[in-house]
Structures are given as C-alpha cells and as structure tokens.
Write a protein that holds these residues in place. Structure first.
Motif, PDB file in Angstrom:
ATOM      1  N   VAL A 329       0.843  -1.203   0.000  1.00  0.00           N
ATOM      2  CA  VAL A 329       0.000   0.000   0.000  1.00  0.00           C
ATOM      3  C   VAL A 329       0.882   1.259   0.000  1.00  0.00           C
ATOM      4  CG1 VAL A 329      -1.649   1.313   1.397  1.00  0.00           C
ATOM      5  CG2 VAL A 329      -2.011  -1.127   1.008  1.00  0.00           C
ATOM      6  N   TYR A 334       0.140   5.514  -1.223  1.00  0.00           N
ATOM      7  CA  TYR A 334      -0.866   5.974  -0.254  1.00  0.00           C
ATOM      8  C   TYR A 334      -0.191   6.357   1.058  1.00  0.00           C
ATOM      9  CZ  TYR A 334      -4.227   4.012  -3.493  1.00  0.00           C
ATOM     10  OH  TYR A 334      -4.962   3.749  -4.617  1.00  0.00           O
ATOM     11  N   GLN A 351      -9.492   4.759   5.507  1.00  0.00           N
ATOM     12  CA  GLN A 351      -9.175   4.296   4.159  1.00  0.00           C
ATOM     13  C   GLN A 351      -7.850   3.540   4.149  1.00  0.00           C
ATOM     14  OE1 GLN A 351      -9.198   7.302   1.081  1.00  0.00           O
ATOM     15  NE2 GLN A 351      -8.894   5.745  -0.514  1.00  0.00           N
ATOM     16  N   ASP A 354      -8.615   0.115   5.241  1.00  0.00           N
ATOM     17  CA  ASP A 354      -9.319  -0.624   4.179  1.00  0.00           C
ATOM     18  C   ASP A 354      -8.356  -1.067   3.082  1.00  0.00           C
ATOM     19  OD1 ASP A 354     -11.716  -0.319   5.455  1.00  0.00           O
ATOM     20  OD2 ASP A 354     -12.339   1.449   4.304  1.00  0.00           O
ATOM     21  N   LEU A 355      -7.463  -0.170   2.693  1.00  0.00           N
ATOM     22  CA  LEU A 355      -6.522  -0.497   1.612  1.00  0.00           C
ATOM     23  C   LEU A 355      -5.646  -1.686   2.009  1.00  0.00           C
ATOM     24  CD1 LEU A 355      -5.480   3.140   0.637  1.00  0.00           C
ATOM     25  CD2 LEU A 355      -6.492   1.458  -0.941  1.00  0.00           C
ATOM     26  N   GLN A 358      -7.693  -4.840   1.860  1.00  0.00           N
ATOM     27  CA  GLN A 358      -7.899  -5.251   0.454  1.00  0.00           C
ATOM     28  C   GLN A 358      -6.659  -5.927  -0.098  1.00  0.00           C
ATOM     29  OE1 GLN A 358      -8.972  -1.698  -1.720  1.00  0.00           O
ATOM     30  NE2 GLN A 358     -10.759  -1.420  -0.405  1.00  0.00           N
ATOM     31  N   GLU A 359      -5.508  -5.341   0.204  1.00  0.00           N
ATOM     32  CA  GLU A 359      -4.250  -5.903  -0.291  1.00  0.00           C
ATOM     33  C   GLU A 359      -4.053  -7.319   0.257  1.00  0.00           C
ATOM     34  OE1 GLU A 359      -1.849  -5.441  -2.988  1.00  0.00           O
ATOM     35  OE2 GLU A 359      -2.445  -3.427  -2.352  1.00  0.00           O
TER      36      GLU A 359
END
Ligand code: IPM
Ligand code: MG
Length: 363
Positions: A329, A334, A351, A354-355, A358-359
C-alpha cells in the motif's frame, strides 16, 4: 475430518486520543486475517487511561486487568491527554499502562526500528546512513528505576528531596538477557548490551551476567556499549546494530531515538511479552490534537497485529502477510497526512485500514 480452528482471544484497550481510531483499524485487519486463515478470533473491549479515570475513577480498573488476564493477547491504543496532566501521580493515564505492564509481568519490550524502502526519504538522516536499518531494541520493562523503592518526594529540613532507585536482581537481568540472545540468534546474531557500567553498580552486575550468558550462545557476537556512546552511535552509524538489550530507562530513551531514525514514529509497533502472552501497542502516543479527525496513521497499530501473530499465536506466515500488505500500500503511494510528500495520495485512517485489508485479500 474437520480441522480445529485456531482460537485467538484478544482484548482491545483503545485508551485515549487517536487510540480508538487506530485500534479500530487494527481490529479490522485481525478480522480480515481471521476470515482468510479460518481463525476463530474473539474481541473484548476494556477501558484504560484517561477514559478509565473518567468512568471508573482510576486509570487501570480491576475489570480491565481481569479481562487481560483471561485473554491470549492485548491490543493497546494510547493513553494520555492535556486534560489529565494535572491529576495526582497515581491517577495519570500513563500510570494505567505502567500498572498493567507490572501486573501482567510483561518484562520484555520489543521495539523494532526498521526502515521501509518506500519511506526512506521520511528520515531526517541521509539515505546512505539509514538505508536498510533493521534494529530490534529489547527493553526490560517491569524493573529498574521505573519501579525501584524507595521512591517519592519528601520535605526535609533542607527543603524538598526527591528519590528514585535503580535496582535489578540477577533473576530480572537473566530473563531479559536470555530472551535477547534467543532473538539475536534468530536474526543477524549480533547483540549489543547497553549500560553505564563506568558509573553504576547495577550496570556492573548487568554486564557480568551478559558475559556469563554469552557462553551459552557462542554463535552470537556480543558487545557492550555505555548508554551515552550508544546514543551517539545510533545516529552516527545505525546499521552496525542488530539487537540492543538494555534496562527500562535506557531502553525508553534509546527506543525513541531508534524510532526516529526511520523518520516515521507513526509506523512503529511494539510488543510487551511474558512468554507467549503479549500486549501489543503502537510506539506513538495519543496525539490529542488530531484525535477524531480521521487523520491518524493506523500502520503502527496494524503492524502491532503482525507482531501479535508472530509472538503470541506463532504464525509468522500471517504476520508477514500483514507486513507485505502494508509495504504494498505504501509502495503504491498511499500515505496518511503525517507522511505525505510529493507523488503521494493522502488518505484518512479508515481508508488506510481498508486499503491494507484489500491488499491482504488480493494476495
Ligand atoms: C513508552 C512511554 C512510557 C514509558 C510512558 C508513557 C510511561 O514513554 O512506552 O516508552 O516511559 O515507558
Ligand atoms: Mg517512551
């Protein structure tokens, strides 16, 4: 046959300031890991610090201690804030943390300071000095001058007098030094013991015990540094260090210095251990100035989850999965506001969490 799911009972102590936000993201990461790896993770929440003072009148309520004693691991946020700074010593939020460490006998504090390559420019030191540093500070956490008796402030005929006592027993030194040798053996096999043996008897005993235990670990190269010299060497040439072992006060100071080498204290996790039981917390504080604004960097808390899977649940595979997701990330640019720079995309606390989840899912 159905495989038994691994059970993880985790107590979350968000504490004050940004503690709630960052532990919220850490729990999210735990839940993601649990679903990816079929773990049975359960969470219970408790109060500590200023919040506990408001609700229970003390910074470490009995209820919180009992919750922790029943769990496998504790995920801790941060404590403190200006509104509690004028309280009596025993009611200060920080006392809650110190009492918890002592009551749970968390004698070993592990503070890794590692420079992640996407963040190398964040350090205030030159790239060539800090590139690739990977230091582990092992700090004794339940003894030394933090807890020694006598202590206090008294009024004497000559005016006020304040006393603190630095004291270590052989047993206390042996247990932390032995753990540091074990950790060094699993890493680059270099151990630096830090003391002030030119002045303090406590350090004289410390040094003697390190030398005795070193005979059991011939593969680990040991050196001794005085704490003032170590502070200097850390900024002069930090790459010379692998594992540093030291007492409570010196470790408090040196671990902040080592953290700053990486330029991003908002990124660093820590573990306070007694065997497999551990309390995991970001090294940063409660940052009341940005609390509740979705601006805090949750990565230190999230990397503390990685340490939890490593040291309490003995699942280095899952720890690495979290660490890889964080690096990816960051590599994509980010950043939370504390780390923003050119070519980065600024995201909020949620966020960022969340990132990272997701990763992990995409791997
Ligand atoms: C730390 C902190 C604490 C300590 C304070 C908040 C009591 O500085 O965890 O390093 O001195 O141990
Ligand atoms: Mg400190």
């Amino acid at each position: 046959m159905r495989e038994e799911k691994m059970r993880c009972e985790i107590v979350v102590l968000p504490g004050d300031g940004i503690g709630k936000e960052v532990t919220g993201e850490a729990v999210k990461v735990c839940r993601t890991l649990a679903s990816l790896a079929s773990l049975d993770c359960s969470f219970r929440w408790g109060d500590i610090g200023g919040r506990a003072v408001e609700r229970w009148g003390v910074p470490l309520p009995e209820e919180t201690l009992t919750l922790c004693q029943q769990a496998d691991a504790v995920l801790f946020g941060a404590v403190g804030g200006p509104q509690w700074d004028t309280l009596a010593y025993d009611l200060r939020p920080e006392r809650g943390l110190l009492q918890l460490r002592k009551a749970l006998n968390l004698y070993a504090n592990l503070r890794p300071a590692k420079v992640l390559s996407p963040l190398i420019e964040a350090s205030t030191l030159k790239r060539e000095v800090v590139e690739g540093i990977d230091i582990l500070v092992v700090r004794e956490l339940t003894g030394g001058i933090y807890f020694g008796a006598p202590r206090g402030i008294e009024i004497t005929e000559d005016g006020e007098k304040a006393v603190n006592t630095m004291v270590y027993t052989r047993q206390e030194i042996e247990q932390i030094v032995r753990l540091a040798f074990e950790l060094a053996r699993q890493r680059r096999k270099k151990l630096t013991s830090v003391d002030k043996a030119n002045v303090l008897e406590v350090s004289e005993l410390w040094r003697k015990i390190v030398n005795q235990i070193s005979a059991e670990y011939p593969e680990v190269e040991v050196s001794h540094l005085y704490v003032d010299n170590c502070a200097m060497q850390l900024v002069r040439d930090p790459r010379q260090f692998d594992v540093i072992v030291t007492g409570n006060l010196f470790g408090d100071i040196l671990s902040d210095e080592a953290a700053m080498l990486t330029g991003s204290i908002g990124m660093l996790p820590s573990a306070s251990l007694r065997g497999r039981f551990g309390l995991y917390e970001p090294v940063h504080g409660s940052a009341p100035d940005i609390a509740g604004q979705d601006r805090a960097n949750p990565i230190a808390a999230i990397l503390s989850v990685a340490m939890m899977f490593h040291y309490t649940f003995h699942r280095p595979d899952l720890a690495h999965r979290v660490e890889r997701a964080v690096e990816k990330v960051l590599a994509k640019g980010y950043r939370t506001p504390d780390l923003q720079g050119p070519y980065t995309t600024v995201v909020g606390t949620k966020q960022m969490g969340d990132l990272i989840c997701q990763e992990m899912e995409q791997e």
